[in-house]
Design a protein around this motif. Structure first.
Motif, mmCIF file in Angstrom:
data_model
loop_
_atom_site.group_PDB
_atom_site.id
_atom_site.type_symbol
_atom_site.label_atom_id
_atom_site.label_comp_id
_atom_site.label_asym_id
_atom_site.label_seq_id
_atom_site.Cartn_x
_atom_site.Cartn_y
_atom_site.Cartn_z
ATOM 1 N N THR A 44 1.358 109.555 -102.717
ATOM 2 C CA THR A 44 -0.044 109.172 -102.882
ATOM 3 C C THR A 44 -0.750 109.739 -104.076
ATOM 4 O O THR A 44 -1.564 109.381 -104.496
ATOM 5 C CB THR A 44 -0.659 110.015 -101.596
ATOM 6 O OG1 THR A 44 -0.184 109.370 -100.209
ATOM 7 C CG2 THR A 44 -2.244 110.111 -101.662
ATOM 8 N N LEU A 45 -0.031 110.885 -104.770
ATOM 9 C CA LEU A 45 -0.182 111.464 -105.911
ATOM 10 C C LEU A 45 0.011 110.356 -107.043
ATOM 11 O O LEU A 45 -1.040 110.189 -107.849
ATOM 12 C CB LEU A 45 0.550 112.633 -106.242
ATOM 13 C CG LEU A 45 0.310 113.213 -107.512
ATOM 14 C CD1 LEU A 45 -1.194 113.863 -107.793
ATOM 15 C CD2 LEU A 45 0.940 114.499 -107.809
ATOM 16 N N TYR A 47 -0.251 106.937 -106.520
ATOM 17 C CA TYR A 47 -1.145 106.196 -106.231
ATOM 18 C C TYR A 47 -2.465 106.669 -106.948
ATOM 19 O O TYR A 47 -3.248 105.754 -107.531
ATOM 20 C CB TYR A 47 -1.253 105.994 -104.804
ATOM 21 C CG TYR A 47 -2.564 105.140 -104.495
ATOM 22 C CD1 TYR A 47 -2.504 103.740 -104.315
ATOM 23 C CD2 TYR A 47 -3.908 105.642 -104.306
ATOM 24 C CE1 TYR A 47 -3.797 102.879 -104.240
ATOM 25 C CE2 TYR A 47 -5.013 104.916 -104.230
ATOM 26 C CZ TYR A 47 -4.928 103.656 -104.211
ATOM 27 O OH TYR A 47 -5.972 102.902 -104.012
ATOM 28 N N THR A 48 -2.689 107.851 -106.738
ATOM 29 C CA THR A 48 -4.131 108.604 -107.364
ATOM 30 C C THR A 48 -4.141 108.065 -108.643
ATOM 31 O O THR A 48 -5.175 107.751 -109.301
ATOM 32 C CB THR A 48 -4.422 109.766 -106.828
ATOM 33 O OG1 THR A 48 -4.303 109.900 -105.328
ATOM 34 C CG2 THR A 48 -5.666 110.418 -107.297
ATOM 35 N N PHE A 51 -4.381 104.736 -110.017
ATOM 36 C CA PHE A 51 -5.850 104.046 -109.162
ATOM 37 C C PHE A 51 -6.616 104.610 -110.329
ATOM 38 O O PHE A 51 -7.469 103.710 -110.871
ATOM 39 C CB PHE A 51 -5.986 104.197 -107.960
ATOM 40 C CG PHE A 51 -7.446 103.859 -107.542
ATOM 41 C CD1 PHE A 51 -7.442 102.539 -107.025
ATOM 42 C CD2 PHE A 51 -8.566 104.515 -107.541
ATOM 43 C CE1 PHE A 51 -8.673 101.913 -106.519
ATOM 44 C CE2 PHE A 51 -9.632 104.081 -107.215
ATOM 45 C CZ PHE A 51 -9.532 102.596 -106.732
ATOM 46 N N ALA A 52 -6.784 105.890 -110.481
ATOM 47 C CA ALA A 52 -7.608 106.147 -111.381
ATOM 48 C C ALA A 52 -7.323 105.774 -112.959
ATOM 49 O O ALA A 52 -8.382 105.342 -113.819
ATOM 50 C CB ALA A 52 -7.678 107.842 -111.505
ATOM 51 N N GLU A 55 -8.719 101.821 -112.624
ATOM 52 C CA GLU A 55 -10.017 101.849 -112.136
ATOM 53 C C GLU A 55 -11.102 100.948 -113.052
ATOM 54 O O GLU A 55 -11.680 99.962 -112.417
ATOM 55 C CB GLU A 55 -10.506 102.933 -111.789
ATOM 56 C CG GLU A 55 -11.676 102.905 -110.739
ATOM 57 C CD GLU A 55 -13.050 103.083 -111.317
ATOM 58 O OE1 GLU A 55 -13.906 102.423 -110.402
ATOM 59 O OE2 GLU A 55 -13.270 103.521 -112.400
ATOM 60 N N HIS A 63 -6.282 98.981 -106.888
ATOM 61 C CA HIS A 63 -5.593 99.265 -105.550
ATOM 62 C C HIS A 63 -4.494 98.733 -105.395
ATOM 63 O O HIS A 63 -3.516 99.114 -105.030
ATOM 64 C CB HIS A 63 -6.911 98.778 -104.482
ATOM 65 C CG HIS A 63 -6.190 99.202 -103.298
ATOM 66 N ND1 HIS A 63 -5.666 100.580 -102.666
ATOM 67 C CD2 HIS A 63 -5.925 98.354 -102.214
ATOM 68 C CE1 HIS A 63 -5.451 100.065 -101.526
ATOM 69 N NE2 HIS A 63 -5.484 98.942 -101.184
ATOM 70 N N SER A 70 3.355 102.527 -105.830
ATOM 71 C CA SER A 70 3.608 103.639 -105.073
ATOM 72 C C SER A 70 4.242 103.310 -103.767
ATOM 73 O O SER A 70 5.045 104.328 -103.222
ATOM 74 C CB SER A 70 2.514 104.354 -104.632
ATOM 75 O OG SER A 70 1.542 103.400 -103.844
ATOM 76 N N GLY A 126 -12.913 109.598 -106.699
ATOM 77 C CA GLY A 126 -12.537 110.603 -105.725
ATOM 78 C C GLY A 126 -12.827 110.025 -104.281
ATOM 79 O O GLY A 126 -12.130 110.220 -103.477
ATOM 80 N N VAL A 129 -10.425 107.144 -103.158
ATOM 81 C CA VAL A 129 -9.041 107.567 -103.166
ATOM 82 C C VAL A 129 -9.020 108.394 -101.679
ATOM 83 O O VAL A 129 -8.191 108.140 -101.025
ATOM 84 C CB VAL A 129 -8.648 108.489 -104.334
ATOM 85 C CG1 VAL A 129 -7.470 109.310 -103.826
ATOM 86 C CG2 VAL A 129 -8.373 107.736 -105.519
ATOM 87 N N VAL A 133 -6.574 107.479 -98.811
ATOM 88 C CA VAL A 133 -5.588 108.337 -98.307
ATOM 89 C C VAL A 133 -5.706 108.489 -96.871
ATOM 90 O O VAL A 133 -4.787 108.460 -96.009
ATOM 91 C CB VAL A 133 -5.982 109.767 -98.955
ATOM 92 C CG1 VAL A 133 -5.178 110.682 -98.211
ATOM 93 C CG2 VAL A 133 -5.385 109.599 -100.386
#
Length: 159
Positions: A44-45, A47-48, A51-52, A55, A63, A70, A126, A129, A133
């Motif tokens: 997930t980290l 992914y984050t 994604f950031a 974006e 996404h 991920s 944020g 995400v 999550v």
């Protein structure tokens, strides 16, 4: 001068760490679920961060790309670390087995992001995400059940 009792006696913290490590390495449901959650958190980290970074391309391309990368990573980590199946399950087999739940998760998270984007067009990274999550956590539980009980190799019976 050294004290022999200090050299042979392990601190309580070391015993606690050994106990946690032993539980994480256990092949029971709890051990596998704990490893599943740790792999999920680490991917997930990933992914984050992806994604950031992506974006600016728009929420949906970012996404999909972050999910693809991920997910491949998570599937491999689950195969090797969570279920210790690296020797008995081929990489492609693991990807295919997890793909059904992954597609469901991608559809649910993409739909959730679309709804969020239509209701709150300026939602921050944020918030986006956090939504992914939350949805992924529920899908992850379905995925654990599928990988733990549905795709587990069956014991062969001998007559």
């Amino acid at each position: 001068m050294t004290c022999p009792s200090l050299l042979t006696r392990r601190p309580a913290v070391g015993d606690a760490v050994d106990s946690v490590v032993a539980r994480l390495r256990a092949e029971d449901t709890f051990g596998q679920f704990a490893r599943f959650v740790l792999v999920g958190a680490s991917t997930t980290l990933v992914y984050t961060l992806l994604f950031a970074a992506l974006e600016r391309l728009g929420y949906l391309p970012a996404h999909v790309a972050a999910t693809a990368v991920s997910t491949l990573l998570a599937n491999e980590m689950h195969r090797r670390l969570t279920f210790h199946a690296g020797e008995r399950v081929h990489w492609l087999t693991a990807q295919v087995e997890a793909s059904g739940v992954t597609v469901i998760g991608l559809l649910l998270t993409s739909t959730s992001l679309g709804v969020l984007n239509s209701l709150v067009p300026d939602a921050g990274v944020g918030t986006q995400v956090a939504l992914v999550v939350a949805v992924t956590g529920l899908v992850g539980l379905m995925r654990f059940i599928a990988l733990r009980w549905l795709f587990r190799p069956r014991a062969t019976r001998t007559a």
